[in-house]
Design a protein around this motif. Structure first.
Motif, PDB file in Angstrom:
ATOM      1  N   ARG A   1     -26.479   4.139  10.525  1.00 37.00           N
ATOM      2  CA  ARG A   1     -27.205   4.861  11.579  1.00 37.00           C
ATOM      3  C   ARG A   1     -27.574   3.848  12.775  1.00 37.00           C
ATOM      4  O   ARG A   1     -27.329   4.412  14.021  1.00 37.00           O
ATOM      5  CB  ARG A   1     -28.513   5.103  10.984  1.00 37.00           C
ATOM      6  N   ALA A   2     -27.886   2.438  12.457  1.00 37.94           N
ATOM      7  CA  ALA A   2     -27.883   1.790  13.629  1.00 37.94           C
ATOM      8  C   ALA A   2     -26.803   1.629  14.421  1.00 37.94           C
ATOM      9  O   ALA A   2     -26.912   1.524  15.796  1.00 37.94           O
ATOM     10  CB  ALA A   2     -28.590   0.428  13.087  1.00 37.94           C
ATOM     11  N   ALA A   3     -25.543   1.479  13.828  1.00 37.07           N
ATOM     12  CA  ALA A   3     -24.432   1.317  14.398  1.00 37.07           C
ATOM     13  C   ALA A   3     -23.979   2.462  15.489  1.00 37.07           C
ATOM     14  O   ALA A   3     -23.541   2.148  16.471  1.00 37.07           O
ATOM     15  CB  ALA A   3     -23.246   0.812  13.680  1.00 37.07           C
ATOM     16  N   ILE A   4     -24.333   3.530  14.778  1.00 35.21           N
ATOM     17  CA  ILE A   4     -23.915   4.763  15.741  1.00 35.21           C
ATOM     18  C   ILE A   4     -24.867   4.949  16.678  1.00 35.21           C
ATOM     19  O   ILE A   4     -24.504   5.182  17.883  1.00 35.21           O
ATOM     20  CB  ILE A   4     -23.981   6.130  14.643  1.00 35.21           C
ATOM     21  N   SER A   5     -26.159   4.595  16.573  1.00 36.18           N
ATOM     22  CA  SER A   5     -27.083   4.828  17.551  1.00 36.18           C
ATOM     23  C   SER A   5     -26.668   3.815  18.620  1.00 36.18           C
ATOM     24  O   SER A   5     -26.910   4.042  19.973  1.00 36.18           O
ATOM     25  CB  SER A   5     -28.646   4.404  17.115  1.00 36.18           C
ATOM     26  N   ALA A   6     -26.571   2.636  18.326  1.00 40.45           N
ATOM     27  CA  ALA A   6     -25.842   1.604  19.284  1.00 40.45           C
ATOM     28  C   ALA A   6     -24.616   1.869  20.051  1.00 40.45           C
ATOM     29  O   ALA A   6     -24.691   1.385  21.406  1.00 40.45           O
ATOM     30  CB  ALA A   6     -25.725   0.095  18.530  1.00 40.45           C
ATOM     31  N   MET A   7     -23.838   2.633  19.767  1.00 42.04           N
ATOM     32  CA  MET A   7     -22.668   3.302  20.514  1.00 42.04           C
ATOM     33  C   MET A   7     -22.948   4.060  21.518  1.00 42.04           C
ATOM     34  O   MET A   7     -22.056   4.579  22.094  1.00 42.04           O
ATOM     35  CB  MET A   7     -21.850   3.788  19.568  1.00 42.04           C
ATOM     36  N   THR A   8     -24.318   4.804  21.511  1.00 44.12           N
ATOM     37  CA  THR A   8     -24.657   5.659  22.302  1.00 44.12           C
ATOM     38  C   THR A   8     -25.428   5.228  23.423  1.00 44.12           C
ATOM     39  O   THR A   8     -26.374   4.551  23.323  1.00 44.12           O
ATOM     40  CB  THR A   8     -25.258   6.957  21.753  1.00 44.12           C
ATOM     41  N   ALA A   9     -25.309   5.740  24.685  1.00 37.85           N
ATOM     42  CA  ALA A   9     -26.492   5.509  25.627  1.00 37.85           C
ATOM     43  C   ALA A   9     -27.682   5.908  25.412  1.00 37.85           C
ATOM     44  O   ALA A   9     -28.830   4.991  25.849  1.00 37.85           O
ATOM     45  CB  ALA A   9     -25.778   5.979  27.329  1.00 37.85           C
ATOM     46  N   LEU A  10     -27.979   6.729  24.814  1.00 30.44           N
ATOM     47  CA  LEU A  10     -29.576   7.210  24.588  1.00 30.44           C
ATOM     48  C   LEU A  10     -29.717   6.785  23.477  1.00 30.44           C
ATOM     49  O   LEU A  10     -30.943   7.006  22.755  1.00 30.44           O
ATOM     50  CB  LEU A  10     -29.495   8.896  24.445  1.00 30.44           C
ATOM     51  N   GLY A  11     -29.031   6.002  22.503  1.00 26.57           N
ATOM     52  CA  GLY A  11     -29.617   5.108  21.549  1.00 26.57           C
ATOM     53  C   GLY A  11     -29.896   5.910  19.985  1.00 26.57           C
ATOM     54  O   GLY A  11     -30.896   5.306  19.398  1.00 26.57           O
ATOM     55  N   ARG A  12     -29.322   6.901  19.974  1.00 27.53           N
ATOM     56  CA  ARG A  12     -29.758   7.705  18.787  1.00 27.53           C
ATOM     57  C   ARG A  12     -28.584   8.487  18.143  1.00 27.53           C
ATOM     58  O   ARG A  12     -27.424   8.683  19.020  1.00 27.53           O
ATOM     59  CB  ARG A  12     -31.293   8.519  18.927  1.00 27.53           C
ATOM     60  N   VAL A  13     -28.600   8.948  17.010  1.00 27.57           N
ATOM     61  CA  VAL A  13     -27.836  10.096  16.352  1.00 27.57           C
ATOM     62  C   VAL A  13     -28.041  11.348  17.024  1.00 27.57           C
ATOM     63  O   VAL A  13     -29.193  11.775  17.043  1.00 27.57           O
ATOM     64  CB  VAL A  13     -27.709  10.079  14.927  1.00 27.57           C
ATOM     65  N   GLY A  14     -26.847  12.180  17.383  1.00 25.83           N
ATOM     66  CA  GLY A  14     -27.053  13.474  17.710  1.00 25.83           C
ATOM     67  C   GLY A  14     -27.694  14.359  16.715  1.00 25.83           C
ATOM     68  O   GLY A  14     -27.501  14.244  15.408  1.00 25.83           O
ATOM     69  N   GLN A  15     -28.584  15.568  17.299  1.00 27.31           N
ATOM     70  CA  GLN A  15     -28.914  16.508  16.395  1.00 27.31           C
ATOM     71  C   GLN A  15     -28.085  17.587  16.660  1.00 27.31           C
ATOM     72  O   GLN A  15     -27.764  18.077  17.703  1.00 27.31           O
ATOM     73  CB  GLN A  15     -30.326  16.642  16.557  1.00 27.31           C
ATOM     74  N   PRO A  16     -28.121  18.694  15.571  1.00 29.67           N
ATOM     75  CA  PRO A  16     -27.559  19.875  15.853  1.00 29.67           C
ATOM     76  C   PRO A  16     -27.875  20.590  17.197  1.00 29.67           C
ATOM     77  O   PRO A  16     -27.503  21.429  17.883  1.00 29.67           O
ATOM     78  CB  PRO A  16     -27.637  20.723  14.529  1.00 29.67           C
ATOM     79  N   ALA A  17     -29.255  20.786  17.278  1.00 27.89           N
ATOM     80  CA  ALA A  17     -29.836  21.152  18.403  1.00 27.89           C
ATOM     81  C   ALA A  17     -29.363  20.701  19.656  1.00 27.89           C
ATOM     82  O   ALA A  17     -29.562  21.564  20.953  1.00 27.89           O
ATOM     83  CB  ALA A  17     -31.432  21.480  18.414  1.00 27.89           C
ATOM     84  N   ASP A  18     -28.943  19.457  19.646  1.00 27.86           N
ATOM     85  CA  ASP A  18     -28.782  18.946  20.951  1.00 27.86           C
ATOM     86  C   ASP A  18     -27.308  19.675  21.201  1.00 27.86           C
ATOM     87  O   ASP A  18     -27.033  19.882  22.729  1.00 27.86           O
ATOM     88  CB  ASP A  18     -28.284  17.409  20.829  1.00 27.86           C
ATOM     89  N   VAL A  19     -26.750  19.986  20.521  1.00 30.16           N
ATOM     90  CA  VAL A  19     -25.344  20.775  20.941  1.00 30.16           C
ATOM     91  C   VAL A  19     -25.465  22.189  21.055  1.00 30.16           C
ATOM     92  O   VAL A  19     -25.082  22.787  21.933  1.00 30.16           O
ATOM     93  CB  VAL A  19     -24.327  20.747  19.532  1.00 30.16           C
ATOM     94  N   ALA A  20     -26.549  22.647  20.212  1.00 36.45           N
ATOM     95  CA  ALA A  20     -26.554  24.236  20.366  1.00 36.45           C
ATOM     96  C   ALA A  20     -27.461  24.736  21.734  1.00 36.45           C
ATOM     97  O   ALA A  20     -27.077  25.742  22.198  1.00 36.45           O
ATOM     98  CB  ALA A  20     -27.536  24.578  19.244  1.00 36.45           C
ATOM     99  N   ASP A  21     -28.075  23.767  22.192  1.00 33.72           N
ATOM    100  CA  ASP A  21     -29.057  24.188  23.602  1.00 33.72           C
ATOM    101  C   ASP A  21     -27.798  24.167  24.682  1.00 33.72           C
ATOM    102  O   ASP A  21     -27.926  25.154  25.797  1.00 33.72           O
ATOM    103  CB  ASP A  21     -29.932  23.186  23.909  1.00 33.72           C
ATOM    104  N   VAL A  22     -26.715  23.378  24.662  1.00 36.50           N
ATOM    105  CA  VAL A  22     -25.882  23.219  25.596  1.00 36.50           C
ATOM    106  C   VAL A  22     -24.921  24.683  25.656  1.00 36.50           C
ATOM    107  O   VAL A  22     -24.598  25.207  26.541  1.00 36.50           O
ATOM    108  CB  VAL A  22     -24.828  22.238  25.597  1.00 36.50           C
TER     109      VAL A  22
END
Length: 264
Positions: A211-232
């Motif tokens: 989880r930490a490694a994935i979060s570190a790979m993103t500019a926003l610093g966390r793992v994505g959530q399904p709602a992040d995609v659904a809202d778009v």
């Protein structure tokens, strides 16, 4: 799941493939919350699809399940037979090609012909032929949203075949957008990164380092959530997105956009 409700899609009908769990469920519930009648497609998990429908109906929305195994011509015939049976009229306003599968294929040395066949059957061929069958049903001004991935942009060596399949989806998106443009139908891809779903949550919870490694790979610093995609997806399905087409929209939280990301 997004909690926003509204009426931006009232009177619209939507088909969301792979909607029994994860990102697909979030998309289906969001489109229903915005007023659409949603066909909840699933492959094998009847109970999960029923749960998606139940969640939608409990929130005051409308939905019905559609069962079909994708990756074969017979499966697509079944999908559209069941879809027609559930719709009040033989028309569709929104198609979301979310269903995917076949693993990631492995590295160049590991990938096999079976891996490529499976990935392209579900991720590419099914998306192509579902779109082909849906187009005559789509009203002018309709919406097609394909769920792609940030994998073609990031170019992870362990996902070569998967990235290829999603790259093909992005090409399909742009090509179909040009063909359907005269009808006012928009066609876009949404490209998520790593997303926490029912299938990945337990793994991430059991492996804080991942989880930490994935979060570190993103500019926003966390793992994505399904709602992040659904809202778009909901935005692209709305009239607000009427002038957006032939695009691949990155919804990955800024995954691997800088050499500094991952080193922090």
């Amino acid at each position: 799941m997004s909690t926003r409700t509204g009426s931006t899609l009232t009177g619209k009908t939507a088909l969301v493939t792979g909607a029994s769990r994860g990102i697909g469920r979030a998309i289906a519930t969001r489109l229903a919350a915005d007023g659409a009648l949603v066909a909840v497609h699933y492959g094998t998990n009847k109970n999960a699809a029923a749960q998606t429908v139940a969640e939608i109906e409990a929130a005051g929305g409308r939905a019905f399940p559609v069962r079909a195994a994708l990756g074969t011509p017979d499966g697509i015939d079944t999908l559209f037979t069941e879809l027609a049976a559930g719709l009040p009229e033989p028309h569709l306003d929104i198609l979301v090609n979310n269903a995917g599968g076949g693993g990631i294929g492995g590295s160049l040395e590991q990938v096999s012909p079976a891996d490529v066949e499976n990935l392209f059957a579900v991720n590419v061929a099914a998306t192509l032929f579902i779109t082909q069958r849906a187009v005559p049903m789509l009203r002018d001004g309709g919406r097609i949203v394909n769920i792609s991935s940030c994998a073609p942009r990031v170019a992870a060596p362990s996902q070569v075949a998967y990235a290829m399949s999603k790259g093909a989806v992005d090409v399909l998106t742009k090509t179909v957008a040009v063909e359907l443009g005269p009808r006012g139908i928009t066609v876009n891809s949404v490209a998520p990164g790593a997303t926490e779903t029912e299938g990945t949550a337990a793994l991430l919870d059991a492996n804080p380092q991942m989880r930490a490694a994935i979060s570190a790979m993103t500019a926003l610093g966390r793992v994505g959530q399904p709602a992040d995609v659904a809202d778009v997806v909901a935005f692209l399905a709305s009239d607000d997105a009427r002038w957006i087409t032939a695009n691949v929209i990155d919804v990955s939280g800024g995954t691997a956009i800088s050499p500094a990301i991952g080193a922090r």
